[in-house]
Design an enzyme around this catalytic site. Structure first.
Site, PDB file in Angstrom:
ATOM      1  N   TYR A   1       0.717  -1.359   0.252  1.00 15.58           N
ATOM      2  CA  TYR A   1      -0.085   0.021  -0.079  1.00 15.58           C
ATOM      3  C   TYR A   1       0.835   1.290  -0.040  1.00 15.58           C
ATOM      4  O   TYR A   1       1.920   1.170   0.244  1.00 15.58           O
ATOM      5  CB  TYR A   1      -0.977  -0.013   1.108  1.00 15.58           C
ATOM      6  CG  TYR A   1      -0.379   0.009   2.478  1.00 15.58           C
ATOM      7  CD1 TYR A   1      -0.064   1.014   3.309  1.00 15.58           C
ATOM      8  CD2 TYR A   1      -0.358  -1.441   3.253  1.00 15.58           C
ATOM      9  CE1 TYR A   1       0.811   1.010   4.492  1.00 15.58           C
ATOM     10  CE2 TYR A   1       0.455  -1.350   4.397  1.00 15.58           C
ATOM     11  CZ  TYR A   1       0.722  -0.216   5.145  1.00 15.58           C
ATOM     12  OH  TYR A   1       1.627  -0.435   6.179  1.00 15.58           O
TER      13      TYR A   1
ATOM     14  N   ASP B   1      -3.146   2.773  10.469  1.00 13.04           N
ATOM     15  CA  ASP B   1      -1.779   1.871  10.948  1.00 13.04           C
ATOM     16  C   ASP B   1      -0.813   1.973   9.654  1.00 13.04           C
ATOM     17  O   ASP B   1      -0.560   0.791   9.263  1.00 13.04           O
ATOM     18  CB  ASP B   1      -2.188   0.548  11.336  1.00 13.04           C
ATOM     19  CG  ASP B   1      -1.210  -0.318  11.926  1.00 13.04           C
ATOM     20  OD1 ASP B   1      -0.212   0.542  12.630  1.00 13.04           O
ATOM     21  OD2 ASP B   1      -1.010  -1.486  12.228  1.00 13.04           O
ATOM     22  N   ILE B   2      -0.149   2.681   9.438  1.00 15.80           N
ATOM     23  CA  ILE B   2       0.635   2.824   8.127  1.00 15.80           C
ATOM     24  C   ILE B   2       2.203   2.664   8.821  1.00 15.80           C
ATOM     25  O   ILE B   2       2.621   3.359   9.643  1.00 15.80           O
ATOM     26  CB  ILE B   2       0.412   4.174   7.732  1.00 15.80           C
ATOM     27  CG1 ILE B   2      -0.793   4.594   7.382  1.00 15.80           C
ATOM     28  CG2 ILE B   2       1.599   4.270   6.375  1.00 15.80           C
ATOM     29  CD1 ILE B   2      -1.584   3.755   6.395  1.00 15.80           C
ATOM     30  N   GLU B   3       2.498   1.608   8.318  1.00 20.15           N
ATOM     31  CA  GLU B   3       3.911   0.931   8.752  1.00 20.15           C
ATOM     32  C   GLU B   3       4.921   0.716   7.770  1.00 20.15           C
ATOM     33  O   GLU B   3       6.094   0.236   7.810  1.00 20.15           O
ATOM     34  CB  GLU B   3       3.807  -0.397   9.577  1.00 20.15           C
ATOM     35  CG  GLU B   3       2.783  -0.136  10.985  1.00 20.15           C
ATOM     36  CD  GLU B   3       2.886  -1.234  11.864  1.00 20.15           C
ATOM     37  OE1 GLU B   3       3.886  -1.905  11.876  1.00 20.15           O
ATOM     38  OE2 GLU B   3       1.759  -1.373  12.547  1.00 20.15           O
ATOM     39  N   LEU B   4       4.424   0.914   6.293  1.00 20.29           N
ATOM     40  CA  LEU B   4       5.083   0.665   5.132  1.00 20.29           C
ATOM     41  C   LEU B   4       5.027   1.861   4.373  1.00 20.29           C
ATOM     42  O   LEU B   4       4.112   2.352   4.272  1.00 20.29           O
ATOM     43  CB  LEU B   4       4.681  -0.674   4.577  1.00 20.29           C
ATOM     44  CG  LEU B   4       4.562  -2.042   5.248  1.00 20.29           C
ATOM     45  CD1 LEU B   4       3.972  -3.025   4.511  1.00 20.29           C
ATOM     46  CD2 LEU B   4       5.860  -2.427   5.986  1.00 20.29           C
TER      47      LEU B   4
END
Length: 303
Positions: free
Chosen positions: A113, A155-158
């Site tokens: 994403y 929950d943006i981790e990438l």
């Protein structure tokens, strides 16, 4: 004069008690939990019927942006490709009738994403509005059926940090249609968060559950609460959001580091952080790990 005081006191007592109760409730918070990434964690209905959770984040929509068709991944719970996740619509409504807010969490630690432009952010906002929020109709295109979720969790981790601020603004704009769209987020505790910092600067987040784990410089470590408490002060004084939550793993196995024994949380940490007017409660990863540890049951009366 003495008689007047005796007459007035009984009249003031209920007001005094009400004021004390309001003051106490103002400092109390709720527990948020992530559900969806383990088929052995029970249903949404099971989760809400515990009466321990005030917020449920359905995790995750982990494929979106860049022209991709968005995809929901609920691990062993259901398969969106066969429309089997639509069975959760009644359970979502049952949770909401209990006063529990139910959000769709986008992103996660595994997925594909990113947002390539402001137009890409707008396109995703339209998709989310029509398929999970109050837009569209009750057609078979809605992955979770015709239930209307309360909002979207980030929950943006990438990937990149770009254009999530635009997505937040687009999502919030749908509140003009009469039903409030909540926006929540789960940044990492190092401040500012590398991927959500710009989005948080919009000051449009209702709830922010900061992940105080897997980040040794700002988490609880071997009896030391100072780093966590200093980071909490930084977040609560720097971020303009409705409420800020202490995000924790619900069991030692739920994260690489940062687990806080429940007695340390309730005895040492919560009494300190609850003093903040922005205190909202505790976020737990995840429902599955909470089932294994009983963490929420151990802390709920102190949150």
């Amino acid at each position: 004069m003495e008689i007047k005081c005796q007459l007035i006191a009984p009249l003031l007592l209920p007001l005094l008690l009400q004021s004390l109760l309001l003051a106490a409730s103002a400092s109390r918070g709720g527990i948020a939990v992530y559900w969806g990434q383990n088929g052995n964690e029970g249903t949404l209905a099971d989760t809400c019927s515990t009466a321990r959770f005030s917020y449920i984040n359905i995790a995750f929509l982990n494929k979106f942006g860049g022209g991709q068709i968005p995809e929901l991944n609920l691990a062993g719970h259901c398969n969106p490709a066969t429309n089997s996740c639509r069975v959760f619509s009644d359970e979502i409504r049952a949770c909401q009738r209990r006063g529990i807010k139910v959000m769709l969490s986008i992103g996660g630690g595994v997925g594909n994403y990113s947002l390539s432009s402001r137009e890409d952010a707008q396109s995703l906002s339209v998709y989310l509005w029509n398929n999970f929020l109050g837009g569209g109709d009750a057609s078979a295109t809605r992955p979770l059926g015709d239930a209307i979720l309360d909002g979207i969790d980030f929950d943006i981790e990438l990937g990149s940090s770009l254009f999530y601020d635009d997505l937040v603004r687009f999502l919030k704009s749908y509140s003009r249609y009469g039903r409030r769209v909540y926006v929540t987020g789960a940044p990492q505790c190092p401040f500012p968060d590398r991927l959500l910092g710009a989005a948080l600067n919009t000051s449009l987040f209702d709830y922010v559950w900061v992940q105080f784990y897997n980040n040794p410089p700002c988490q609880y470590t071997s009896g030391n609460t100072d780093n966590l408490e200093n980071s909490w002060i930084r977040w609560t004084t720097s971020v303009n959001a409705g409420k800020i939550f202490l995000g924790l793993p619900a069991a030692p196995q739920a994260a690489g580091s940062g687990f806080i024994p429940p007695e340390v949380l309730t005895g040492q940490i919560l009494p300190v952080i609850r003093k903040s007017r922005k205190y909202g409660g505790v976020m737990l990863w995840s429902k599955y790990w909470d089932d294994q540890s009983g963490y929420s049951a151990a802390i709920v009366k102190s949150v």
